[in-house]
Motif scaffolding. Structure first.
Motif, PDB file in Angstrom:
ATOM      1  N   UNK A  27       0.785  -1.378   0.055  1.00 46.69           N
ATOM      2  CA  UNK A  27       0.182  -0.148   0.021  1.00 46.69           C
ATOM      3  C   UNK A  27       0.615   1.406  -0.026  1.00 46.69           C
ATOM      4  N   UNK A  28       1.750   1.040  -0.844  1.00 51.13           N
ATOM      5  CA  UNK A  28       2.716   2.413  -1.012  1.00 51.13           C
ATOM      6  C   UNK A  28       2.914   2.926  -2.429  1.00 51.13           C
ATOM      7  N   UNK A  29       3.501   4.179  -2.620  1.00 51.65           N
ATOM      8  CA  UNK A  29       3.974   4.488  -3.920  1.00 51.65           C
ATOM      9  C   UNK A  29       5.097   5.359  -3.705  1.00 51.65           C
ATOM     10  N   UNK A  30       6.039   5.034  -4.618  1.00 52.05           N
ATOM     11  CA  UNK A  30       7.285   5.732  -4.730  1.00 52.05           C
ATOM     12  C   UNK A  30       7.544   6.551  -5.815  1.00 52.05           C
ATOM     13  N   UNK A  31       7.987   7.517  -6.012  1.00 49.19           N
ATOM     14  CA  UNK A  31       8.494   8.645  -6.831  1.00 49.19           C
ATOM     15  C   UNK A  31       9.888   8.308  -7.242  1.00 49.19           C
TER      16      UNK A  31
END
Length: 104
Positions: A27-31
Motif C-alpha cells: 500500500x505504497x507509492x514511490x517517486x
C-alpha cells in the motif's frame, strides 16, 4: 502487485524519467526521478474516521540528498506530494516527513 508508470504532463503526455511505482501489497507509492528514489508514500496501518484528511493517513519519507536535487526533481516531487517546496520544507522541519537514504 507492483506497477510503474510515468507522471503525466498537463497536456496528457508521459514524462520521461519521472516514474511513480505503486506497490499494492505494501500500500505504497514511490517517486523515482531518473535512477534515484526521491520519495515514498506509505499508508499508515491505523483505522480512521472519514473526517481525517488523507495526508494524515500517510507516512512520507524523502531521500536526504535527492529530495530537492534539481528544479526538475522538485517540480515532479511537488506533483507527487501535491504541495510546494516550501510546504515540503516545513513538513521536514516539523518532523512530519522523515529524511533518510533511500538510494543505498
Amino acid at each position: 502487485m507492483i506497477k510503474a508508470k510515468n507522471i503525466i504532463s498537463d497536456k496528457g503526455n508521459p514524462i520521461t524519467n519521472q516514474i511513480i511505482i505503486t506497490d499494492t501489497k505494501k500500500d505504497s507509492e514511490t517517486f523515482q526521478s531518473y535512477d534515484s528514489i526521491i520519495a515514498i508514500k506509505e499508508k499508515k496501518n491505523e483505522r480512521y474516521s472519514y473526517a481525517v484528511p488523507e495526508e494524515h493517513k500517510t507516512n512520507i519519507t524523502l531521500d536526504e540528498y535527492y529530495w530537492n536535487y534539481s528544479r526538475t526533481t522538485s517540480k515532479y516531487r511537488n506533483i507527487f506530494l501535491n504541495e510546494t517546496t516550501e510546504e515540503t520544507r516545513n513538513k521536514i522541519k516539523s518532523g512530519e516527513y522523515k529524511l533518510t537514504n533511500l538510494n543505498k
